[in-house]
Design a protein around this motif. Structure first.
Motif, PDB file in Angstrom:
ATOM      1  N   HIS A  29      15.772 -53.282  20.640  1.00 20.98           N
ATOM      2  CA  HIS A  29      16.453 -53.024  19.373  1.00 20.98           C
ATOM      3  C   HIS A  29      16.892 -51.569  19.267  1.00 20.98           C
ATOM      4  CE1 HIS A  29      14.213 -56.631  17.358  1.00 20.98           C
ATOM      5  NE2 HIS A  29      15.231 -57.013  18.099  1.00 20.98           N
ATOM      6  N   SER A  94      14.698 -53.777  14.467  1.00 17.90           N
ATOM      7  CA  SER A  94      15.672 -54.855  14.329  1.00 17.90           C
ATOM      8  C   SER A  94      16.935 -54.502  15.098  1.00 17.90           C
ATOM      9  CB  SER A  94      16.019 -55.115  12.862  1.00 17.90           C
ATOM     10  OG  SER A  94      16.807 -54.063  12.340  1.00 17.90           O
ATOM     11  N   GLN A  95      17.755 -55.514  15.291  1.00 13.58           N
ATOM     12  CA  GLN A  95      19.074 -55.274  15.843  1.00 13.58           C
ATOM     13  C   GLN A  95      19.949 -54.614  14.775  1.00 13.58           C
ATOM     14  OE1 GLN A  95      19.865 -55.578  18.827  1.00 13.58           O
ATOM     15  NE2 GLN A  95      19.062 -57.413  19.811  1.00 13.58           N
ATOM     16  N   ARG A  97      22.681 -55.294  13.026  1.00 14.47           N
ATOM     17  CA  ARG A  97      23.679 -56.220  12.496  1.00 14.47           C
ATOM     18  C   ARG A  97      23.145 -56.717  11.158  1.00 14.47           C
ATOM     19  NH1 ARG A  97      21.293 -59.762  16.449  1.00 14.47           N
ATOM     20  NH2 ARG A  97      20.211 -61.452  15.395  1.00 14.47           N
ATOM     21  N   ALA A 100      19.784 -58.954  10.247  1.00 14.60           N
ATOM     22  CA  ALA A 100      18.933 -59.151  11.419  1.00 14.60           C
ATOM     23  C   ALA A 100      17.466 -59.174  11.020  1.00 14.60           C
ATOM     24  CB  ALA A 100      19.185 -58.040  12.433  1.00 14.60           C
ATOM     25  N   GLU A 101      16.701 -60.030  11.670  1.00 11.13           N
ATOM     26  CA  GLU A 101      15.272 -60.118  11.389  1.00 11.13           C
ATOM     27  C   GLU A 101      14.580 -58.842  11.802  1.00 11.13           C
ATOM     28  OE1 GLU A 101      13.316 -63.243  13.516  1.00 11.13           O
ATOM     29  OE2 GLU A 101      11.310 -62.595  12.926  1.00 11.13           O
TER      30      GLU A 101
ATOM     31  N   ARG B  50      15.144 -67.201   6.334  1.00  7.40           N
ATOM     32  CA  ARG B  50      16.202 -66.221   6.106  1.00  7.40           C
ATOM     33  C   ARG B  50      17.429 -66.939   5.568  1.00  7.40           C
ATOM     34  NH1 ARG B  50      20.226 -65.192   9.710  1.00  7.40           N
ATOM     35  NH2 ARG B  50      21.182 -63.139   9.758  1.00  7.40           N
ATOM     36  N   GLU B 100      20.311 -52.197   6.977  1.00  7.77           N
ATOM     37  CA  GLU B 100      19.347 -53.187   7.437  1.00  7.77           C
ATOM     38  C   GLU B 100      17.976 -53.021   6.800  1.00  7.77           C
ATOM     39  OE1 GLU B 100      22.645 -53.421   9.739  1.00  7.77           O
ATOM     40  OE2 GLU B 100      21.391 -51.638   9.898  1.00  7.77           O
TER      41      GLU B 100
END
Lengths: 113, 114
Positions: A29, A94-95, A97, A100-101, B50, B100
């Motif tokens: 990641h 995480s990635q 994007r 992302a998870e 999710r 994120e």
């Protein structure tokens, strides 16, 4: 192999000391994070790094300094520890994007006495 | 700023029964994502499910499903056929606006009674 690993899992130290928590991820990641979980279980972002560059710093005291030697590692150094710093600190990755998870480490329980 | 609210600090359910955990959020973004994370006593944070905001279809993962009401900004988690291993803290979380980072609710502690 653990995807996101933190060391140590437990840390007990006296007020005024300086300590570090290390984090490593083997998921490839680009983004890594530090979250803090307080005594009431509330989780809040502290820092985020993208490919070794700091991108989020959420009004955390200057005593907290993250360091990312490479994109697989994100360490957290805390100077002059205070009683209020006692918490569980989670590293995550995480990635890059949307949505992302985030994969979390097992957490480090820091107790300042 | 985005906020996530979980109004149930604690919930309990009988084994094999169904339970729904509530979550509401506030955002002005149109593109965002919602998550449910589970934290068992081991402390490990585990992604349960999710949801992308642009998808109208509710996400499902085996016994876990969500009821996503975008207009109401509501994102509840339904656990069917509850098992003892489902006992944990459950956190609703949001990410969006090009970031994120996760914004978490305060969590709901779920107890499963045998």
């Amino acid at each position: 192999d653990t995807a996101v690993s933190q060391t140590p899992k437990y840390l007990v130290t006296q007020m005024g000391n300086d300590k570090s928590i290390k984090c490593e991820q083997n998921l490839g990641h680009d983004t890594m994070y530090w979250y803090k979980q307080d005594s009431k279980k509330f989780l809040k972002i502290m820092f985020s790094y993208n490919n070794k560059e700091l991108i989020i710093n959420e009004t955390v005291p200057n005593r907290f300094s993250p360091k990312s030697p490479d994109k697989a590692h994100l360490n957290l150094h805390i100077n002059s520890l205070e009683l209020g710093d006692s918490a569980v600190y989670f590293c995550a990755s995480s990635q890059v994007r949307g949505g992302a998870e985030a994969f979390f480490g097992q957490g480090t329980r820091l107790t300042v006495v | 700023a985005q906020t996530v609210t979980q109004s149930q600090p604690e919930m309990s359910v009988q084994e094999a029964e169904t339970v729904t955990l509530s979550c509401t959020y506030d955002t002005s973004e149109s593109d965002y994502y919602l998550f449910w994370y589970k934290q068992p006593p081991s402390r490990q944070m585990i992604l349960v499910i999710r949801q992308e905001a642009y998808k109208q279809q509710n996400a499902t993962e085996n016994r876990f499903s969500v009821n996503f009401q975008k207009a109401a900004k509501s994102f509840s988690l339904k656990i069917s056929d509850s098992q003892l291993g489902d006992a944990a803290m459950y956190f609703c979380a949001y990410s969006g606006g090009g970031s994120e980072k996760l914004v978490f609710g305060k969590g709901t502690k779920l107890t499963v009674n045998p």
